[in-house]
Enzyme design. Structure first.
Site, short mmCIF file in Angstrom:
data_model
loop_
_atom_site.label_atom_id
_atom_site.label_comp_id
_atom_site.label_asym_id
_atom_site.label_seq_id
_atom_site.Cartn_x
_atom_site.Cartn_y
_atom_site.Cartn_z
N ASP A 164 0.75 -1.23 -0.02
CA ASP A 164 -0.06 0.17 0.00
C ASP A 164 0.63 1.30 0.12
OD1 ASP A 164 -3.01 -0.90 0.30
OD2 ASP A 164 -1.84 -2.19 1.75
N HIS A 167 1.03 3.39 -2.63
CA HIS A 167 0.27 4.23 -3.37
C HIS A 167 0.92 5.45 -3.94
CE1 HIS A 167 -3.85 2.33 -2.58
NE2 HIS A 167 -3.16 2.09 -1.23
N ASP A 202 -0.69 -2.62 -4.32
CA ASP A 202 -1.01 -1.12 -4.31
C ASP A 202 0.45 -0.37 -4.35
OD1 ASP A 202 -3.76 -1.85 -4.89
OD2 ASP A 202 -4.21 -1.08 -2.71
N HIS A 206 -5.73 -1.35 -6.65
CA HIS A 206 -5.35 0.08 -7.37
C HIS A 206 -4.34 -0.24 -8.66
CE1 HIS A 206 -7.04 2.98 -4.39
NE2 HIS A 206 -7.20 1.95 -3.71
#
Length: 157
Positions: A12, A14, A60, A96
């Protein structure tokens, strides 16, 4: 006596996330995107200091399935540091990272070429990566595999 296997797990990250409407005064880029990149670099610094045996990025990497070029470039630069250190690494695509339509292509198809020593699981099927030198087998289930009608099944040991 052998020492325990040291695995670094990160997820994650991102990269490319843009929540603040604030710009960096030096570059004009979104400040939150820069903050996320700095945090990712800091995590890689720490992983390299820890002298781990294996790295797994659990999903992600990017905030969008079509990340901006700054995010892609930053990821490649950091993963090259890991490649130079010779640490086996697996990157698994998360929700994502996965395009909504299979025919749309994926940034990971380019990253597999740019980062030949990084194992990437970003398709629509489970994959298995074997690291004989570590005595480790990793079964990955990228987010795309969850869209298949048959549920993933763990491999029997």
């Amino acid at each position: 006596m052998t020492r325990p296997l040291r695995i670094a797990h990160i997820s994650d990250t991102h990269l490319g996330y843009r929540a603040l409407p604030q710009q960096d005064p030096l570059t004009g880029r979104n400040q939150r995107s820069i903050d996320v990149e700095l945090a990712f670099s800091s995590a890689i610094d720490d992983i390299l200091r820890q002298e781990v045996d294996l790295i797994i990025h659990g999903g992600d990497v990017f905030h969008q399935s079509r990340p901006n070029w700054h995010a892609v470039r930053h990821f490649v630069m950091e993963m090259r540091r890991i490649e130079r250190a010779g640490i086996p690494t697996v990157v698994i695509a998360g929700n994502h990272d996965t395009p909504r339509y299979r025919a749309g292509g994926s940034v990971y198809s380019v990253l597999e070429v740019a980062l030949p020593d990084i194992r990437i699981s970003a398709g629509y099927e489970e994959e298995e990566f074997v690291f004989e030198e570590l005595g480790v087998r990793i079964q990955t289930v990228p987010h795309g595999a969850l869209t298949n009608p048959d549920k993933p099944v763990p491999y029997a040991v």
